[in-house]
Scaffold this motif. Structure first.
Motif, PDB file in Angstrom:
ATOM      1  N   PRO A  51       0.823  -1.213   0.000  1.00 24.76           N
ATOM      2  CA  PRO A  51       0.000   0.000   0.000  1.00 24.76           C
ATOM      3  C   PRO A  51       0.860   1.267   0.000  1.00 24.76           C
ATOM      4  CG  PRO A  51      -0.789  -1.563   1.650  1.00 24.76           C
ATOM      5  CD  PRO A  51       0.523  -2.089   1.131  1.00 24.76           C
ATOM      6  N   VAL A  52       0.313   2.325  -0.610  1.00 28.93           N
ATOM      7  CA  VAL A  52       1.015   3.607  -0.665  1.00 28.93           C
ATOM      8  C   VAL A  52       0.071   4.721  -0.235  1.00 28.93           C
ATOM      9  CG1 VAL A  52       2.631   2.947  -2.482  1.00 28.93           C
ATOM     10  CG2 VAL A  52       0.431   3.930  -3.094  1.00 28.93           C
ATOM     11  N   ALA A  53       0.653   5.802   0.249  1.00 31.76           N
ATOM     12  CA  ALA A  53      -0.135   6.978   0.611  1.00 31.76           C
ATOM     13  C   ALA A  53      -0.676   7.622  -0.662  1.00 31.76           C
ATOM     14  CB  ALA A  53       0.727   7.973   1.378  1.00 31.76           C
ATOM     15  N   ILE A  54      -1.872   8.176  -0.576  1.00 32.78           N
ATOM     16  CA  ILE A  54      -2.450   8.863  -1.732  1.00 32.78           C
ATOM     17  C   ILE A  54      -1.509   9.980  -2.195  1.00 32.78           C
ATOM     18  CG2 ILE A  54      -4.333  10.383  -2.455  1.00 32.78           C
ATOM     19  CD1 ILE A  54      -6.264   8.535  -1.036  1.00 32.78           C
ATOM     20  N   LYS A  55      -0.803  10.599  -1.260  1.00 28.57           N
ATOM     21  CA  LYS A  55       0.149  11.658  -1.618  1.00 28.57           C
ATOM     22  C   LYS A  55       1.192  11.147  -2.615  1.00 28.57           C
ATOM     23  CE  LYS A  55       3.442  14.924   0.303  1.00 28.57           C
ATOM     24  NZ  LYS A  55       4.148  15.414   1.481  1.00 28.57           N
ATOM     25  N   ALA A  56       1.639   9.904  -2.448  1.00 24.45           N
ATOM     26  CA  ALA A  56       2.619   9.318  -3.372  1.00 24.45           C
ATOM     27  C   ALA A  56       2.011   9.144  -4.766  1.00 24.45           C
ATOM     28  CB  ALA A  56       3.120   7.980  -2.838  1.00 24.45           C
ATOM     29  N   VAL A  57       0.733   8.801  -4.824  1.00 23.12           N
ATOM     30  CA  VAL A  57       0.048   8.668  -6.112  1.00 23.12           C
ATOM     31  C   VAL A  57      -0.023  10.032  -6.781  1.00 23.12           C
ATOM     32  CG1 VAL A  57      -2.045   7.912  -7.284  1.00 23.12           C
ATOM     33  CG2 VAL A  57      -1.313   6.725  -5.197  1.00 23.12           C
ATOM     34  N   LEU A  75     -12.474   4.241  -8.386  1.00 24.39           N
ATOM     35  CA  LEU A  75     -11.899   2.894  -8.484  1.00 24.39           C
ATOM     36  C   LEU A  75     -12.301   2.039  -7.287  1.00 24.39           C
ATOM     37  CD1 LEU A  75      -8.351   3.837  -9.831  1.00 24.39           C
ATOM     38  CD2 LEU A  75     -10.201   2.716 -11.105  1.00 24.39           C
ATOM     39  N   ALA A  76     -12.388   2.652  -6.104  1.00 23.22           N
ATOM     40  CA  ALA A  76     -12.806   1.921  -4.900  1.00 23.22           C
ATOM     41  C   ALA A  76     -14.274   1.512  -5.015  1.00 23.22           C
ATOM     42  CB  ALA A  76     -12.579   2.781  -3.658  1.00 23.22           C
ATOM     43  N   LYS A  77     -15.106   2.413  -5.523  1.00 27.87           N
ATOM     44  CA  LYS A  77     -16.544   2.126  -5.687  1.00 27.87           C
ATOM     45  C   LYS A  77     -16.758   0.911  -6.587  1.00 27.87           C
ATOM     46  CE  LYS A  77     -19.582   4.396  -8.409  1.00 27.87           C
ATOM     47  NZ  LYS A  77     -20.303   5.516  -8.980  1.00 27.87           N
ATOM     48  N   HIS A  78     -15.882   0.745  -7.575  1.00 28.35           N
ATOM     49  CA  HIS A  78     -16.000  -0.374  -8.506  1.00 28.35           C
ATOM     50  C   HIS A  78     -15.188  -1.597  -8.077  1.00 28.35           C
ATOM     51  CE1 HIS A  78     -18.466   1.639 -11.505  1.00 28.35           C
ATOM     52  NE2 HIS A  78     -17.777   2.724 -11.214  1.00 28.35           N
ATOM     53  N   VAL A  81      -9.735  -0.842  -6.031  1.00 33.03           N
ATOM     54  CA  VAL A  81      -8.773  -0.445  -5.008  1.00 33.03           C
ATOM     55  C   VAL A  81      -9.445  -0.431  -3.639  1.00 33.03           C
ATOM     56  CG1 VAL A  81      -7.420   1.003  -6.600  1.00 33.03           C
ATOM     57  CG2 VAL A  81      -9.169   2.054  -5.170  1.00 33.03           C
ATOM     58  N   HIS A  82      -8.608  -0.488  -2.619  1.00 35.51           N
ATOM     59  CA  HIS A  82      -9.047  -0.385  -1.226  1.00 35.51           C
ATOM     60  C   HIS A  82      -8.289   0.787  -0.627  1.00 35.51           C
ATOM     61  CE1 HIS A  82      -9.971  -1.434   2.876  1.00 35.51           C
ATOM     62  NE2 HIS A  82      -8.693  -1.581   3.156  1.00 35.51           N
ATOM     63  N   LYS A  83      -9.024   1.714   0.002  1.00 36.99           N
ATOM     64  CA  LYS A  83      -8.339   2.822   0.685  1.00 36.99           C
ATOM     65  C   LYS A  83      -8.641   2.746   2.165  1.00 36.99           C
ATOM     66  CE  LYS A  83     -11.764   6.331  -0.503  1.00 36.99           C
ATOM     67  NZ  LYS A  83     -11.978   7.679  -0.951  1.00 36.99           N
ATOM     68  N   PHE A  84      -7.660   3.161   2.959  1.00 40.57           N
ATOM     69  CA  PHE A  84      -7.770   3.004   4.409  1.00 40.57           C
ATOM     70  C   PHE A  84      -6.775   3.945   5.087  1.00 40.57           C
ATOM     71  CE2 PHE A  84      -4.830   0.086   2.502  1.00 40.57           C
ATOM     72  CZ  PHE A  84      -3.702   0.154   3.294  1.00 40.57           C
ATOM     73  N   CYS A  94      -4.104   5.617   2.818  1.00 39.54           N
ATOM     74  CA  CYS A  94      -3.339   4.720   1.951  1.00 39.54           C
ATOM     75  C   CYS A  94      -4.278   4.047   0.962  1.00 39.54           C
ATOM     76  CB  CYS A  94      -2.627   3.663   2.789  1.00 39.54           C
ATOM     77  SG  CYS A  94      -1.350   4.353   3.852  1.00 39.54           S
ATOM     78  N   VAL A  95      -3.687   3.527  -0.098  1.00 40.54           N
ATOM     79  CA  VAL A  95      -4.462   2.856  -1.135  1.00 40.54           C
ATOM     80  C   VAL A  95      -3.657   1.673  -1.668  1.00 40.54           C
ATOM     81  CG1 VAL A  95      -3.622   4.358  -2.982  1.00 40.54           C
ATOM     82  CG2 VAL A  95      -5.838   3.250  -3.224  1.00 40.54           C
ATOM     83  N   GLU A  96      -4.394   0.625  -2.054  1.00 35.48           N
ATOM     84  CA  GLU A  96      -3.765  -0.530  -2.682  1.00 35.48           C
ATOM     85  C   GLU A  96      -4.777  -1.166  -3.630  1.00 35.48           C
ATOM     86  OE1 GLU A  96      -2.815  -3.627   0.133  1.00 35.48           O
ATOM     87  OE2 GLU A  96      -4.750  -3.437   1.113  1.00 35.48           O
ATOM     88  N   LEU A  97      -4.291  -1.877  -4.608  1.00 35.25           N
ATOM     89  CA  LEU A  97      -5.170  -2.599  -5.510  1.00 35.25           C
ATOM     90  C   LEU A  97      -5.797  -3.782  -4.780  1.00 35.25           C
ATOM     91  CD1 LEU A  97      -2.992  -2.717  -8.746  1.00 35.25           C
ATOM     92  CD2 LEU A  97      -5.077  -1.393  -8.411  1.00 35.25           C
TER      93      LEU A  97
END
Length: 144
Positions: A51-57, A75-78, A81-84, A94-97
């Motif tokens: 997982p990476v911080a949204i800031k990195a994206v 992307l999370a709605k579909h 990705v998972h954000k947390f 953070c976010v990850e596929l």
């Protein structure tokens, strides 16, 4: 001699046609909830091992935070990705596929190859590199 005054319109037309190609490929593959604008975020996340911080994206894709946040939410709605919240700093998201997102890899790579093939045609590698350098210069000019 080429008309050099219509460059912004030409860039716009190229983008429209590139987006249409990607949209057609996504439709043909039955991929829902993904649009061409999601490409840079997906490309970045597909390269990550954890997982990476949204800031990195945001930093990687060069878009404003609000645009990236909306993309990630879509992307999370579909289910791609998972954000947390970060374990170490609750202010950081953070976010990850997800598994569904990781399954996009093959399609993403094939669509990317098809798009690049159309964009570059039979251009030599040297000409491709020259074009990208010139586009970088144009982008820098309008970013000032």
């Amino acid at each position: 001699m080429a008309d050099t005054h219509g460059i912004a319109g030409q860039i716009g037309r190229i983008r429209e046609k590139a987006n249409a190609l990607v949209e057609k490929e996504l439709r043909n593959r039955g991929i829902k909830g993904i649009v061409p604008a999601h490409g840079p975020v997906l490309a970045f996340l597909l390269r990550q091992k954890e997982p990476v911080a949204i800031k990195a994206v945001v930093e990687s894709v060069g878009r404003v935070k609000s645009t990236v946040t909306v993309t990630i939410s879509t992307l999370a709605k579909h289910g791609y990705v998972h954000k947390f919240p970060s374990d170490t700093d609750a202010r950081v998201t953070c976010v990850e596929l997800t598994a569904k997102g990781r399954r996009l890899r093959k399609d993403f790579e094939e669509i990317s190859r098809a798009l690049l093939g159309k964009l570059y045609g039979d251009m030599s590698e040297k000409d491709q590199e020259c074009l990208v350098r010139q586009l970088d210069e144009i982008e820098a000019n309008v970013s000032e």
